[in-house]
Write a protein that holds these residues in place. Sequence first.
Motif, PDB file in Angstrom:
ATOM      1  N   ASN A 194       0.823  -1.210   0.000  1.00 52.18           N
ATOM      2  CA  ASN A 194       0.000   0.000   0.000  1.00 52.18           C
ATOM      3  C   ASN A 194       0.857   1.260   0.000  1.00 52.18           C
ATOM      4  OD1 ASN A 194      -2.430  -1.404  -0.002  1.00 52.18           O
ATOM      5  ND2 ASN A 194      -2.612  -1.376   2.217  1.00 52.18           N
ATOM      6  N   GLU A 195       1.975   1.240   0.719  1.00 52.34           N
ATOM      7  CA  GLU A 195       2.857   2.406   0.816  1.00 52.34           C
ATOM      8  C   GLU A 195       3.678   2.635  -0.442  1.00 52.34           C
ATOM      9  OE1 GLU A 195       5.217   1.779   4.313  1.00 52.34           O
ATOM     10  OE2 GLU A 195       3.559   2.227   5.670  1.00 52.34           O
TER      11      GLU A 195
ATOM     12  N   PHE B  48      -2.108  -9.458  -7.399  1.00 52.93           N
ATOM     13  CA  PHE B  48      -2.223  -8.342  -6.465  1.00 52.93           C
ATOM     14  C   PHE B  48      -3.684  -7.923  -6.384  1.00 52.93           C
ATOM     15  CE2 PHE B  48       2.118  -8.049  -8.109  1.00 52.93           C
ATOM     16  CZ  PHE B  48       2.844  -7.916  -6.938  1.00 52.93           C
ATOM     17  N   PRO B  49      -4.081  -7.347  -5.264  1.00 58.41           N
ATOM     18  CA  PRO B  49      -5.454  -6.842  -5.159  1.00 58.41           C
ATOM     19  C   PRO B  49      -5.723  -5.763  -6.220  1.00 58.41           C
ATOM     20  CG  PRO B  49      -4.366  -6.840  -3.011  1.00 58.41           C
ATOM     21  CD  PRO B  49      -3.327  -7.172  -4.032  1.00 58.41           C
TER      22      PRO B  49
ATOM     23  N   LYS C  70      -0.400   0.690  -9.784  1.00 61.84           N
ATOM     24  CA  LYS C  70       1.007   0.916  -9.448  1.00 61.84           C
ATOM     25  C   LYS C  70       1.880  -0.334  -9.632  1.00 61.84           C
ATOM     26  CE  LYS C  70       0.119   0.849  -4.454  1.00 61.84           C
ATOM     27  NZ  LYS C  70       0.393   1.646  -3.248  1.00 61.84           N
ATOM     28  N   ILE C  71       1.357  -1.307 -10.373  1.00 62.39           N
ATOM     29  CA  ILE C  71       2.116  -2.525 -10.655  1.00 62.39           C
ATOM     30  C   ILE C  71       2.684  -2.446 -12.071  1.00 62.39           C
ATOM     31  CG2 ILE C  71       2.025  -5.049 -10.828  1.00 62.39           C
ATOM     32  CD1 ILE C  71       1.335  -4.118  -8.043  1.00 62.39           C
ATOM     33  N   VAL C  72       3.967  -2.754 -12.193  1.00 56.24           N
ATOM     34  CA  VAL C  72       4.632  -2.862 -13.489  1.00 56.24           C
ATOM     35  C   VAL C  72       5.238  -4.264 -13.551  1.00 56.24           C
ATOM     36  CG1 VAL C  72       6.532  -1.989 -14.908  1.00 56.24           C
ATOM     37  CG2 VAL C  72       5.172  -0.404 -13.551  1.00 56.24           C
TER      38      VAL C  72
END
Length: 139
Positions: free
Chosen positions: A72-73, A91-92, A98-100
């Motif tokens: 989350n951070e 991932f949720p 914010k996922i690459v």
Amino acid sequence: MKKKLIYFLSQRHIRSSMAEAWASKLAINNAQFISGSWCHTQTSPFVADALLEYAMEPPATMPVTPSQKLLNEADLIVTIYDSASELAPGFPDELRDKIVYWDIKDPEQSPDEPVKWAYYQEVCDNIATSVKGLEKALL
């Protein structure tokens, strides 16, 4: 100004530690880079050898295990996996933006030592190129 937290994540921490080493050389002052593994931590002398060719050393920090709080951070989660031999972690949905994903082969898949060393060199080069691309996106 709060630093952006960039979290490199791979199955064994080998590729994510290389990415952290390369990222630490970037000319970016507003980012903190950490690395970890989603499965188990594994080390290899080839990591240090491959980075040494560029006068670099692996990160001195311990791998950071993913937790919901850390995910989350993080401002960006760079997931490094080998689509030929690994499944990328899920991932949720709230983290999706914010996922690459970087599809970079796992050098540990080679059983032959001379070939494995060549894989490590190639992986190190691919990660360096990917990190340089990341630098452009962060600036």
